[in-house]
Scaffold this motif. Structure first.
Motif, PDB file in Angstrom:
ATOM      1  N   LYS A   1       0.859  -1.176   0.000  1.00 22.49           N
ATOM      2  CA  LYS A   1       0.000   0.000   0.000  1.00 22.49           C
ATOM      3  C   LYS A   1       0.897   1.229   0.000  1.00 22.49           C
ATOM      4  CE  LYS A   1      -4.012   1.847   2.491  1.00 22.49           C
ATOM      5  NZ  LYS A   1      -4.922   1.624   3.645  1.00 22.49           N
ATOM      6  N   THR A   2       0.427   2.311  -0.635  1.00 21.27           N
ATOM      7  CA  THR A   2       1.218   3.542  -0.692  1.00 21.27           C
ATOM      8  C   THR A   2       0.498   4.672   0.023  1.00 21.27           C
ATOM      9  OG1 THR A   2       0.263   4.051  -2.860  1.00 21.27           O
ATOM     10  CG2 THR A   2       2.407   2.948  -2.831  1.00 21.27           C
ATOM     11  N   ARG A   3       1.301   5.577   0.589  1.00 22.98           N
ATOM     12  CA  ARG A   3       0.788   6.758   1.254  1.00 22.98           C
ATOM     13  C   ARG A   3       1.617   7.966   0.806  1.00 22.98           C
ATOM     14  NH1 ARG A   3       0.570   4.125   7.368  1.00 22.98           N
ATOM     15  NH2 ARG A   3      -1.256   2.795   7.031  1.00 22.98           N
ATOM     16  N   LEU A   4       0.950   9.088   0.578  1.00 24.59           N
ATOM     17  CA  LEU A   4       1.618  10.313   0.164  1.00 24.59           C
ATOM     18  C   LEU A   4       1.433  11.366   1.243  1.00 24.59           C
ATOM     19  CD1 LEU A   4       3.148  11.888  -2.062  1.00 24.59           C
ATOM     20  CD2 LEU A   4       0.909  12.583  -2.940  1.00 24.59           C
ATOM     21  N   GLY A   5       2.563  11.919   1.715  1.00 23.09           N
ATOM     22  CA  GLY A   5       2.508  12.904   2.784  1.00 23.09           C
ATOM     23  C   GLY A   5       3.132  14.229   2.395  1.00 23.09           C
TER      24      GLY A   5
ATOM     25  N   LEU B   1       6.721   9.740   0.014  1.00 22.51           N
ATOM     26  CA  LEU B   1       5.975   8.653  -0.612  1.00 22.51           C
ATOM     27  C   LEU B   1       6.377   7.376   0.104  1.00 22.51           C
ATOM     28  CD1 LEU B   1       4.027   7.648  -2.778  1.00 22.51           C
ATOM     29  CD2 LEU B   1       5.987   7.359  -4.311  1.00 22.51           C
ATOM     30  N   GLU B   2       5.428   6.798   0.849  1.00 21.63           N
ATOM     31  CA  GLU B   2       5.714   5.640   1.685  1.00 21.63           C
ATOM     32  C   GLU B   2       5.084   4.389   1.096  1.00 21.63           C
ATOM     33  OE1 GLU B   2       5.529   4.361   6.397  1.00 21.63           O
ATOM     34  OE2 GLU B   2       4.136   5.891   5.652  1.00 21.63           O
ATOM     35  N   VAL B   3       5.842   3.298   1.112  1.00 20.05           N
ATOM     36  CA  VAL B   3       5.354   1.994   0.673  1.00 20.05           C
ATOM     37  C   VAL B   3       5.387   1.052   1.870  1.00 20.05           C
ATOM     38  CG1 VAL B   3       5.658   0.080  -0.944  1.00 20.05           C
ATOM     39  CG2 VAL B   3       6.281   2.406  -1.634  1.00 20.05           C
ATOM     40  N   ILE B   4       4.230   0.446   2.189  1.00 23.53           N
ATOM     41  CA  ILE B   4       4.129  -0.449   3.333  1.00 23.53           C
ATOM     42  C   ILE B   4       3.543  -1.783   2.892  1.00 23.53           C
ATOM     43  CG2 ILE B   4       3.879   1.419   5.011  1.00 23.53           C
ATOM     44  CD1 ILE B   4       0.888   0.964   4.971  1.00 23.53           C
ATOM     45  N   ASP B   5       3.848  -2.827   3.647  1.00 22.09           N
ATOM     46  CA  ASP B   5       3.295  -4.159   3.421  1.00 22.09           C
ATOM     47  C   ASP B   5       2.312  -4.455   4.543  1.00 22.09           C
ATOM     48  OD1 ASP B   5       2.754  -6.797   2.862  1.00 22.09           O
ATOM     49  OD2 ASP B   5       4.628  -7.564   3.682  1.00 22.09           O
TER      50      ASP B   5
ATOM     51  N   VAL C   1       9.262   1.607   3.463  1.00 21.77           N
ATOM     52  CA  VAL C   1      10.296   2.337   2.738  1.00 21.77           C
ATOM     53  C   VAL C   1       9.704   3.668   2.300  1.00 21.77           C
ATOM     54  CG1 VAL C   1      11.758   2.371   0.678  1.00 21.77           C
ATOM     55  CG2 VAL C   1      11.466   0.243   1.969  1.00 21.77           C
ATOM     56  N   VAL C   2      10.469   4.743   2.456  1.00 20.14           N
ATOM     57  CA  VAL C   2       9.982   6.081   2.150  1.00 20.14           C
ATOM     58  C   VAL C   2      10.949   6.780   1.194  1.00 20.14           C
ATOM     59  CG1 VAL C   2       9.404   8.360   3.080  1.00 20.14           C
ATOM     60  CG2 VAL C   2       8.829   6.289   4.380  1.00 20.14           C
ATOM     61  N   VAL C   3      10.406   7.305   0.098  1.00 20.95           N
ATOM     62  CA  VAL C   3      11.147   8.221  -0.759  1.00 20.95           C
ATOM     63  C   VAL C   3      10.740   9.631  -0.347  1.00 20.95           C
ATOM     64  CG1 VAL C   3      11.604   8.994  -3.114  1.00 20.95           C
ATOM     65  CG2 VAL C   3      11.183   6.563  -2.653  1.00 20.95           C
ATOM     66  N   ARG C   4      11.720  10.440   0.033  1.00 20.17           N
ATOM     67  CA  ARG C   4      11.428  11.771   0.583  1.00 20.17           C
ATOM     68  C   ARG C   4      12.104  12.861  -0.246  1.00 20.17           C
ATOM     69  NH1 ARG C   4      11.819  14.142   6.718  1.00 20.17           N
ATOM     70  NH2 ARG C   4       9.709  13.270   6.701  1.00 20.17           N
TER      71      ARG C   4
ATOM     72  N   SER D   1      15.887  11.502  -0.806  1.00 25.45           N
ATOM     73  CA  SER D   1      16.485  10.456   0.026  1.00 25.45           C
ATOM     74  C   SER D   1      15.609   9.210   0.054  1.00 25.45           C
ATOM     75  CB  SER D   1      16.709  10.957   1.457  1.00 25.45           C
ATOM     76  OG  SER D   1      15.479  11.276   2.083  1.00 25.45           O
ATOM     77  N   LEU D   2      16.265   8.091   0.314  1.00 27.20           N
ATOM     78  CA  LEU D   2      15.582   6.822   0.575  1.00 27.20           C
ATOM     79  C   LEU D   2      15.707   6.517   2.057  1.00 27.20           C
ATOM     80  CD1 LEU D   2      16.601   4.535  -2.429  1.00 27.20           C
ATOM     81  CD2 LEU D   2      14.318   5.386  -1.886  1.00 27.20           C
TER      82      LEU D   2
END
Length: 294
Positions: free
Chosen positions: A129-133, A159-163, A172-175, A193-194
């Motif tokens: 699942k993805t989340r955008l902050g 942009l966060e990716v969670i299981d 994991v977050v791409v910021r 950054s990762l």
């Protein structure tokens, strides 16, 4: 920068590719996006809706929500009666069934095995699942010179990716983070950054996590810094700019608090770093924002 962006895109494609296990369902006239936990003669569906975990079971074309309302301080456990009616053909006991994913999964799988000898209980090993902050805050940029320990405004995107299955405590977050210059410290920076997050506290309505930044590309610019010629002692004001790809291993803390269709996000960033020089000041890097479920 192109190297980092290519890596980010590759990582996102790798994580997001299997994202396909959510569907729209209509229950009592209300539309829900639900995830499949068990698929069989009885299908177990669930999702976190407005910060609350809700569970549904589908038998044939009928979908029933499993409820556990509270009245006069006592839980009514209506879900047990619903399950008893749905599984009456196999005489299943619901006395010890808990209204949790694990408890319901075990019960539904047991029924399905009795109702269908060919039932296979294998489920997907991941459900991404993805989340955008979006966020904003202040920072004293301790990994720069910052001679006056000035506070600089910052803003950015996550942009966060969670299981949601086996790695629920990990993400994991791409910021992208933009640091803006102040009147007494003309330093600005754009950073991709990762990050890896471990959620050491994970509850239904909030998470608390450690954030580790392990790869970063930073393009920075500094203006009007003083340079003294060692021979002539002449004082001049100079400017510099440039980019740097690094593996800083900096650590911070954060919390996600369920609010509406997403989460209020609180972060204390870059508290300490390994393999990167600090200017010795006490770290001040606080951000507040909001994260949407995509």
């Amino acid at each position: 920068m192109k190297t980092l962006l290519s890596f980010c895109v590759f990582a996102l494609l790798l994580f997001v590719a299997p994202l396909n296990a959510q569907k729209q369902y209509t229950v009592d006239g209300q539309s829900y996006t639900l995830k499949t936990e068990v698929d069989g003669p009885i299908t177990l569906l669930w999702n976190s809706i407005d910060g609350e975990y809700r569970y549904f079971v589908q038998k044939g074309s009928a979908i029933t929500e499993l409820k556990n309302s509270r009245m006069n301080g006592q839980y009514q456990q209506e879900y047990k009666e619903s399950l008893k009616l749905l599984t009456a053909d196999q005489q299943m006991s619901t006395d010890n069934v808990k209204l949790t994913r694990a408890g319901l999964k075990s019960f539904v799988s047991e029924y399905n095995k009795k109702a269908d000898p060919n039932f296979n209980n294998e489920t997907s090993s991941i459900l991404l699942k993805t989340r955008l902050g979006v966020f904003g805050g202040i920072s004293n940029s301790i990994f720069t010179e910052n001679p006056n320990n000035s506070l600089l405004p910052v803003a950015g995107l996550d942009l966060e990716v969670i299981d949601e299955v086996k790695l629920r405590r990990h993400s994991v977050v791409v910021r992208f983070k933009q640091t803006f210059q102040a009147s007494d410290y003309k330093y600005s920076a754009s950073q991709f950054s990762l990050n890896y997050r471990f959620k050491f506290v994970k509850q239904q309505t909030f998470d608390i996590f450690v954030n580790t930044k392990f790869v970063a590309y930073t393009y920075s610019k500094r203006e009007d810094f003083v340079v003294i010629d060692p021979v002539t002692n002449e004082v001049t004001l100079e400017s510099s700019s440039g980019g740097d790809l690094s593996a800083p291993a900096t650590f911070g803390l954060g919390a996600d608090i369920a609010l509406g269709n997403g989460f209020l996000i609180l972060n204390y960033n870059d508290i300490v770093g390994i393999g990167v020089d600090s200017n010795g000041e006490f770290p001040v890097d606080f951000t507040v924002g909001y994260k949407f479920n995509l």
